[in-house]
Structures are given as C-alpha cells and as structure tokens.
Design a protein around this motif. Structure first.
Motif, PDB file in Angstrom:
ATOM      1  N   GLY A  48       6.919   7.950  -3.439  1.00 33.59           N
ATOM      2  CA  GLY A  48       6.090   7.678  -4.597  1.00 33.59           C
ATOM      3  C   GLY A  48       6.887   7.087  -5.723  1.00 33.59           C
ATOM      4  N   ASP A  49       6.315   7.138  -6.915  1.00 28.85           N
ATOM      5  CA  ASP A  49       7.028   6.628  -8.083  1.00 28.85           C
ATOM      6  C   ASP A  49       7.992   7.696  -8.596  1.00 28.85           C
ATOM      7  N   ALA A  50       8.550   7.498  -9.783  1.00 27.98           N
ATOM      8  CA  ALA A  50       9.614   8.375 -10.264  1.00 27.98           C
ATOM      9  C   ALA A  50       9.151   9.803 -10.500  1.00 27.98           C
ATOM     10  N   VAL A  51       7.847  10.001 -10.740  1.00 26.64           N
ATOM     11  CA  VAL A  51       7.349  11.354 -11.019  1.00 26.64           C
ATOM     12  C   VAL A  51       6.288  11.786 -10.015  1.00 26.64           C
ATOM     13  N   ALA A  52       6.195  11.102  -8.885  1.00 27.57           N
ATOM     14  CA  ALA A  52       5.256  11.447  -7.812  1.00 27.57           C
ATOM     15  C   ALA A  52       3.808  11.434  -8.292  1.00 27.57           C
ATOM     16  N   SER A  53       3.440  10.398  -9.012  1.00 31.08           N
ATOM     17  CA  SER A  53       2.085  10.295  -9.554  1.00 31.08           C
ATOM     18  C   SER A  53       1.061  10.106  -8.442  1.00 31.08           C
ATOM     19  N   PRO A  54      -0.089  10.773  -8.527  1.00 26.29           N
ATOM     20  CA  PRO A  54      -1.192  10.421  -7.624  1.00 26.29           C
ATOM     21  C   PRO A  54      -1.515   8.941  -7.811  1.00 26.29           C
ATOM     22  N   GLY A  55      -1.759   8.255  -6.711  1.00 29.14           N
ATOM     23  CA  GLY A  55      -1.975   6.819  -6.787  1.00 29.14           C
ATOM     24  C   GLY A  55      -0.730   6.001  -6.503  1.00 29.14           C
ATOM     25  N   SER A  56       0.415   6.688  -6.346  1.00 27.82           N
ATOM     26  CA  SER A  56       1.652   5.987  -5.989  1.00 27.82           C
ATOM     27  C   SER A  56       2.193   6.441  -4.649  1.00 27.82           C
ATOM     28  N   LEU A  57       1.524   7.392  -3.994  1.00 30.04           N
ATOM     29  CA  LEU A  57       2.102   8.107  -2.861  1.00 30.04           C
ATOM     30  C   LEU A  57       1.772   7.453  -1.521  1.00 30.04           C
ATOM     31  N   VAL A  58       2.814   7.174  -0.748  1.00 25.93           N
ATOM     32  CA  VAL A  58       2.689   6.689   0.628  1.00 25.93           C
ATOM     33  C   VAL A  58       3.409   7.703   1.503  1.00 25.93           C
ATOM     34  N   SER A 260     -13.249   5.409  10.117  1.00 29.97           N
ATOM     35  CA  SER A 260     -11.961   5.670   9.467  1.00 29.97           C
ATOM     36  C   SER A 260     -11.965   7.034   8.804  1.00 29.97           C
ATOM     37  N   LEU A 261     -10.827   7.705   8.864  1.00 30.08           N
ATOM     38  CA  LEU A 261     -10.684   9.021   8.266  1.00 30.08           C
ATOM     39  C   LEU A 261     -10.404   8.881   6.771  1.00 30.08           C
ATOM     40  N   ILE A 262     -11.216   9.564   5.964  1.00 29.16           N
ATOM     41  CA  ILE A 262     -11.070   9.548   4.519  1.00 29.16           C
ATOM     42  C   ILE A 262     -10.776  10.971   4.056  1.00 29.16           C
ATOM     43  N   GLU A 263      -9.781  11.106   3.205  1.00 24.39           N
ATOM     44  CA  GLU A 263      -9.468  12.381   2.584  1.00 24.39           C
ATOM     45  C   GLU A 263      -9.852  12.296   1.108  1.00 24.39           C
ATOM     46  N   TYR A 264     -10.256  13.414   0.533  1.00 18.09           N
ATOM     47  CA  TYR A 264     -10.592  13.476  -0.887  1.00 18.09           C
ATOM     48  C   TYR A 264      -9.713  14.558  -1.482  1.00 18.09           C
ATOM     49  N   ALA A 265      -8.703  14.163  -2.296  1.00 13.20           N
ATOM     50  CA  ALA A 265      -7.627  15.067  -2.683  1.00 13.20           C
ATOM     51  C   ALA A 265      -7.520  15.178  -4.193  1.00 13.20           C
ATOM     52  N   THR A 266      -7.290  16.408  -4.650  1.00 15.78           N
ATOM     53  CA  THR A 266      -7.153  16.648  -6.086  1.00 15.78           C
ATOM     54  C   THR A 266      -5.823  16.114  -6.608  1.00 15.78           C
ATOM     55  N   ASP A 267      -5.820  15.715  -7.887  1.00 12.72           N
ATOM     56  CA  ASP A 267      -4.573  15.259  -8.507  1.00 12.72           C
ATOM     57  C   ASP A 267      -3.552  16.398  -8.627  1.00 12.72           C
ATOM     58  N   GLY A 268      -4.042  17.612  -8.862  1.00  6.59           N
ATOM     59  CA  GLY A 268      -3.138  18.726  -9.066  1.00  6.59           C
ATOM     60  C   GLY A 268      -3.167  19.706  -7.906  1.00  6.59           C
ATOM     61  N   PRO A 269      -2.223  20.624  -7.834  1.00  2.00           N
ATOM     62  CA  PRO A 269      -1.175  20.851  -8.841  1.00  2.00           C
ATOM     63  C   PRO A 269      -0.026  19.851  -8.814  1.00  2.00           C
ATOM     64  N   GLY A 270       0.095  19.039  -7.791  1.00  2.00           N
ATOM     65  CA  GLY A 270       1.099  17.985  -7.786  1.00  2.00           C
ATOM     66  C   GLY A 270       2.379  18.342  -7.064  1.00  2.00           C
ATOM     67  N   MET A 271       3.232  17.334  -6.883  1.00  2.00           N
ATOM     68  CA  MET A 271       4.441  17.468  -6.072  1.00  2.00           C
ATOM     69  C   MET A 271       5.543  18.279  -6.746  1.00  2.00           C
TER      70      MET A 271
END
Length: 518
Positions: A48-58, A260-271
């Motif tokens: 992910g990005d420097a702070v593991a933001s939701p929307g940056s994670l692969v 296709s498999l879709i997941e619906y995931a909360t932003d928190g509590p986070g990495m």
C-alpha cells in the motif's frame, strides 16, 4: 456513503519476484504480512501507500505450488494504479531500466496509460490521472512524491452480463456510470476510483490459479454499512454471502451476476491496529482461529527479502526444496526429510523447535505413491522398489553436494532428520553413499535395502527414535545392526509412542544435536 475500492487481491506463485516488483519496482510499501485466513500455511502479503490507506492496498495470496489460472469471464483482469500524468515519462524510463516489458503510452478514457505485466503475468496499468493527490504516496530512495504511485485507480471486470454487473455494483455499493466506450462501461465511486465493466460475451470462462485476480474489495464506511448491505442482499436472494472479521477490517463477500467475487470491507480499524506505523509490515500475523503455534506457522511459510536486505536466492537443484534462514544463525544446518504424504514444509516446525538458530533445508520427495510424495516407492507395506531407492539415493547425494556448495553448508555441522519414509531414505543413503551423511536422527526408521554394501561408517553418528507401539518398530533393529556393523555410533531409544512423532522426539533430537555438533 463513502464508495470506492478498498483493496484488490490476486494470487502469486513467485513470491520473491512479486516483492521485487511491487516494492522494488513500483515503490509500494509492504504494510502487512499474514498467514491466510483460510489456510495458515498460505502467506498473504499486503502492499500500500506509506500509511496503508484504504484505496491504496494491493494484496497477494501466495500459492507456491499453484497451477497457473486462466483470465476469463467472471473475473477481474487488470489492476490500475494512479500516477500523475507528468510521471508517465519517469515510469517509461524506469520500466526500460528494470527490463520490464510494457506497452503504451496509450489513451483510455482520455487518460495516458502504461500497461505492464507483473512476474505472474497480471496486467498492471499505470494511469496518468489529472489532479490526483494520494493520501500518503510512499517515497523511496529513487522515487520522489511527484512520481510515486498515488493510489488505486481502478480495475477491469470481464462479464458476459455487463449491464447486470454494472447495475449490481451501482445499486449496492454506491458507484455510478460515468462513461461508455469500446464495450466498456465505466463506473466511478465517490472518491474517484473506477471499475471498468468490459463486455466479454463469447470469451472463455476464467479458472482460478496463480497469475489471476481473486477479488475486488469495495469500501464500506463502517460495520453498520456492511450489515445493511448484507441484509439487502439476503432480501433480494442474490446468492450466497459470507461475512468475516478480518481483524484489519470487517467484510462480506458476494458474487456479482457475471460471477466475479466482490468484497465489501470497512475502512477501519486498519493495518496499524497491531503494529506501529514505523515498523508496519515487519511482523507476521497468524489468525487466532487456527489455534496453532505462530512459530510453527512462521517456519512453514516461505521467506523473502525486501529490496536492500541481504538475500540468499534459492538454487535450482535436483529436488524441490525449502531453505529456511534463521534471524541469528549459529552455523549449523538441519536437513529434514518428510514422511509419506508430506512435503518440504511438513517438518520445518519440528526443525525450528529442535534448533532455532540452525538453517533448515527441507527437500520434497520425488517419487509418488498413491498420489502423495515419497522419497522412493514401496511395492507392499514391507517391500520397496530397489531401483527407485538406488536412483533417488544417487540423486539425493548429488543434491546435497550441490546444496552444500550453493548455500555454504558445512557437512560436519549438518544434522539429517528424517521421519518414516524420510528416515528410511537417510538409512539407504548412508549405506549407498557413505560420507554424505555424518550425523542423523531417524524418527521411526527401518532398513529398506535388500543388498548389504561393504561400507565404512566410522565417525558417523546416528540416533534412532523408535515407537514402542509402532507397527513397523520391530524392523528398526535390522537398520541399527547394519549401521553398527559398518562402524557407525548408533543409539536406539524406545519411546512410549506409535508411528507418530511428538514433543519427546523433538526434545531428544535437540539434546542429541547439541551433544554431537553444538
């Protein structure tokens, strides 16, 4: 409601190459390493990005022995990452420098796109998105903020029901249609992420496996939103849904009409819920529901090095194998040979308990009996394929010669530990190739050689651990006698056990290792 992409999960077979591509080349940060939620022996890496933001994670599930998948209907086919348009030239040059094949730049929906393939063949697009500003782009020594990957731009889904797929995602997850072109319907979330629904009617169906994208996770603001969508999906009878607490987020899974498999995931509590930001991605998390020792899991999982870290590449040797390197090596090595049906990971926890500071080398048997790996074939319960034993013993001796040279192993400080079929293989190699194995622990071993080679095993040390109620235990004495007659120092200890091995075996093997090689 906040809508967008939370993460994208794919499957890799080439773990070190995967890390080198996503961290070394793309400059993403490794923000989490975990054991899989469905299989504790499956490594799961999250970038992910420097702070593991939701929307940056692969994220990637590691399938070392997985068959290659097939991209097709009912599956995502591309990952798109946002960069600034002015950074296209930087990434074009960087791809050429790293010898990574690419096409483009081309224009897609008015944006410049470079198309790459990762080491498993997954298409990764770098998209020049106007005015993009990622939450926290990861800056490295050779990638500045202006050139860095900003966030996930989107993904492509192949569907033979594109209208239904688009309507399902728009209706349940807050996306809206923003453009259509060349058989693609583009949906956008509130934060600007896009999903391209490609009309792939007539295309072949997908097959799961390495080199494919497993699922796309969309963003949910909180647990209440996930539960509300779950209730709505149940009321509409859309098919099976599953809800899970993944520690770092809470989510549900559902398949859209195209498959296709879709997941619906909360932003928190986070990495960062269990690791400080400074050391994010350095510790291994093992899900508690497995009720297993994290150290055992850690020993079985494949190791890798981040860019800049010291690494020892696994060599191409005659046996598929795993080399586990300890953090604080003491210069000794444990070579582990599994029993029937095991593989190169089966005895790694045993080896780690036996010698925490030793390097562990664990090969996989190359013969198969009823579809499971062995080091040589058996003909009946107590008769064995002598030609197979001879051929595999020769191959194993060559393997050890090459492994010693390739990995810098000291034969005098190496202990061979075998269980059942693996122990029998060690006994055969000692008789056929004296000198290859100097120190051994044989767990539930017996003699399998019909010939009696004239050999000198002076200086060879062997501990045999035999189960008192092991149905094969009575046959251990012949191997003990043969080795002693050849000059080996042999101790045969009878345990209150059957054919299985346990804590007593590990403790006795540990004490023996410390006594004979330190």
């Amino acid at each position: 409601m906040t809508s967008g992409i939370h993460h994208i999960t794919a499957i890799t077979r080439k773990i070190q190459a995967n890390v080198d591509f996503y961290v070394g080349f793309l400059g993403l940060r490794l923000v989490k390493r975990t054991a899989g939620y469905e299989d504790a022996d499956q490594l799961h890496l999250i970038y992910g990005d420097a702070v593991a933001s939701p929307g940056s994670l692969v994220t990637f599930l590691a399938w070392e022995d997985g068959s290659p998948g097939r991209v097709g209907l009912g599956q995502p086919s591309e990952i798109a990452l946002s960069i600034r348009p002015d950074a296209i030239g930087f990434w074009l040059t960087r791809a050429l420098t790293y010898n990574i094949a690419l096409t483009g730049p081309s224009q897609e929906f008015g944006e410049p796109v470079l198309r790459l393939k990762d080491p498993d063949g997954i298409i990764v697009k770098l998209v020049g998105e106007a005015d993009v500003e990622g939450p926290a782009p990861h800056i490295t020594k050779d990638i500045v903020a202006a050139d860095a990957v900003q966030r996930i731009r989107g993904a492509t889904i192949l569907s033979e029901k594109p209208a239904e797929t688009a309507a399902f995602i728009a209706g349940h997850f807050g996306f809206r249609t923003v453009a259509e072109a060349s058989g693609i319907t583009r949906l956008a979330g509130e934060v600007g992420d896009v999903l391209d629904i490609r009309n792939a009617s007539g295309f072949w169906t997908s097959a799961p496996g390495t080199g494919t994208i497993d699922h796309i996770a969309l963003r949910a603001p909180d647990l209440a939103a996930v539960e509300a969508v779950a209730a709505r999906l149940a009321a509409e009878d859309v098919g099976d849904t599953n809800m899970h607490d993944r520690k770092y987020f809470y989510s549900l899974y559902v398949r859209e009409p195209g498959g296709s498999l879709i997941e619906y995931a909360t932003d928190g509590p986070g990495m960062t819920v269990d690791e400080p930001l400074e050391t994010l991605g350095s510790a291994l998390f093992v899900p508690r529901h497995f009720r297993t020792d994290p150290d055992d899991v850690r020993a079985r999982l494949p190791q890798f090095s981040l860019p800049g870290e010291e690494r020892m590449r696994e060599r191409d040797l005659p046996f598929v194998h795993r080399l586990h390197r300890p953090d604080d090596p003491d210069g000794t090595t444990i070579v582990l040979l599994h029993g029937t049906g095991g593989n190169e990971t089966s005895l790694l926890p045993f080896g780690a308990r036996l010698a925490p500071r030793a390097a562990l080398l664990s090969p996989r048997g190359r013969s198969f009996d009823e579809g499971v790996p062995r080091f040589f074939r058996r003909l009946t319960a107590l008769t064995f394929d002598q030609k197979d034993i001879a051929g595999e013993a020769e191959a194993f001796a060559a393997f050890m010669e090459e492994a010693n040279a390739a990995y810098g192993l000291d034969p005098a400080k190496t202990l061979f530990v075998g269980y059942s079929n693996g122990a029998n293989m060690i006994g055969a190699v000692m008789q056929l190739y004296p000198g290859v194995i100097r120190n051994a622990v044989l767990l539930r071993g017996m003699n399998v050689l019909e010939s009696r080679p004239e050999i000198d095993l002076s200086g060879t040390n062997v501990l045999m651990l035999t189960g008192e109620s092991d149905p094969y235990g009575a046959h251990a004495t012949e191997l003990e006698a043969r080795l002693k007659a050849a000059g080996a120092s042999v101790e045969n200890t009878l345990l209150a056990a059957g054919h299985d091995i346990g804590a007593a075996d590990a403790e006795l093997a540990k004490a023996y290792k410390e006594r004979i090689i330190g």
